[in-house]
Design an enzyme around this catalytic site. Structure first.
Site, short mmCIF file in Angstrom:
data_model
loop_
_atom_site.label_atom_id
_atom_site.label_comp_id
_atom_site.label_asym_id
_atom_site.label_seq_id
_atom_site.Cartn_x
_atom_site.Cartn_y
_atom_site.Cartn_z
N ARG A 68 0.83 -1.21 0.00
CA ARG A 68 0.00 0.00 0.00
C ARG A 68 0.87 1.26 0.00
O ARG A 68 0.52 2.27 -0.62
CB ARG A 68 -0.88 -0.02 1.25
N LEU A 96 -5.56 5.03 1.30
CA LEU A 96 -4.18 5.48 1.07
C LEU A 96 -3.41 5.46 2.38
O LEU A 96 -3.98 5.67 3.45
CB LEU A 96 -4.21 6.90 0.48
N ASN A 110 -12.70 14.08 0.54
CA ASN A 110 -13.41 12.83 0.28
C ASN A 110 -14.90 13.07 0.42
O ASN A 110 -15.33 13.91 1.22
CB ASN A 110 -12.96 11.75 1.27
N THR A 111 -15.69 12.33 -0.36
CA THR A 111 -17.13 12.31 -0.12
C THR A 111 -17.50 10.92 0.36
O THR A 111 -17.01 9.91 -0.17
CB THR A 111 -17.94 12.70 -1.38
N HIS A 112 -18.35 10.88 1.37
CA HIS A 112 -18.69 9.61 2.00
C HIS A 112 -20.22 9.50 2.10
O HIS A 112 -20.89 10.47 2.50
CB HIS A 112 -18.06 9.54 3.40
N ALA A 145 -5.14 10.55 7.73
CA ALA A 145 -4.67 9.16 7.87
C ALA A 145 -5.72 8.28 8.56
O ALA A 145 -5.73 7.08 8.39
CB ALA A 145 -3.36 9.14 8.64
N ASP A 148 -12.11 8.17 7.11
CA ASP A 148 -13.44 8.78 7.30
C ASP A 148 -13.56 9.59 8.59
O ASP A 148 -14.67 9.79 9.10
CB ASP A 148 -14.55 7.71 7.24
#
Ligand code: GRF
Length: 196
Positions: A68, A96, A110-112, A145, A148
């Site tokens: 990763r 990531l 980010n969209t969640h 890191a 969400d």
């Protein structure tokens, strides 16, 4: 006058959020995918530079160990080589590793598909349905890191209807995301520009 900002979109799937971002004429200079997907087709159709950094080339297999960190380094290098100011994850289904959030601190969104902090993770819509909530929605946040868990910058509520399935509810949430995400990205880009 400040230089125009450059946006990258990271996607793995259907790409309807990417499509909404492009329709809003945001300055998308690069699309990064982690697999073959419809988002790549959308990038091509819109003549946006596209880089597929295939996670399988880094040893990815479901449930297995893989590199990763090297994958994340490759994504980070691609962003810097295109002089990207802000990266927007739009259905990017690879977590990531922390290194990118040092180089791009407060520069990855980010969209969640839930009202965070409720229902983080890969199964937000399923989990909201299982919990029997009357209202869920979508959240745009700064990616960190901690998956969400980064600072929330915008959200929109979506009602759960009787008879909703995961598919019907997710589609209604995505309709809200396609409104909220482009406008939130634009405001965030404006803030970056004003702050320099
Ligand atoms: C969105 O609901 C996003 O929040 C989630 O995956 C979905 C992506 O949809 N992480 P699309 O690929 O943009 O259509």
């Amino acid at each position: 006058m400040n230089a125009p900002k450059q946006l990258a979109v990271l996607a793995s799937g259907n790409g309807s959020n990417l499509e909404a971002i492009l329709a809003d004429a945001l300055p998308v200079a690069l699309v990064i995918t982690d697999r073959a997907c419809n988002a790549a087709v959308i990038a091509g159709a819109n003549h946006i530079p596209l880089t597929c950094i295939d996670r399988e080339a880094f040893g990815y297999r479901p449930g297995g160990e893989w590199n990763r960190e090297a994958f994340t380094d490759a994504v980070t290098r691609e962003l810097t080589s295109y002089h990207i100011d802000l990266a927007a994850m739009a259905g990017f289904m690879t977590v990531l590793s922390p290194g990118i959030f040092k180089v791009y601190s407060h520069r990855v969104l980010n969209t969640h598909p839930s009202l965070l902090p409720a229902f983080p993770g890969d199964h937000a819509v399923r989990d909201a349905l299982a919990a029997g909530v009357a209202v869920t929605g979508c959240t745009v946040h700064i990616a960190t890191a901690e998956l969400d868990r980064g600072p929330i910058i915008a959200s929109a509520q979506v009602s759960v209807r009787a008879g909703d399935t995961q598919a019907t509810l997710h589609e209604r949430i995505k309709t809200a995301e396609r409104q909220l995400y482009p406008q939130t990205i634009r405001k965030y880009l404006d803030q970056i520009t004003a702050g320099e």
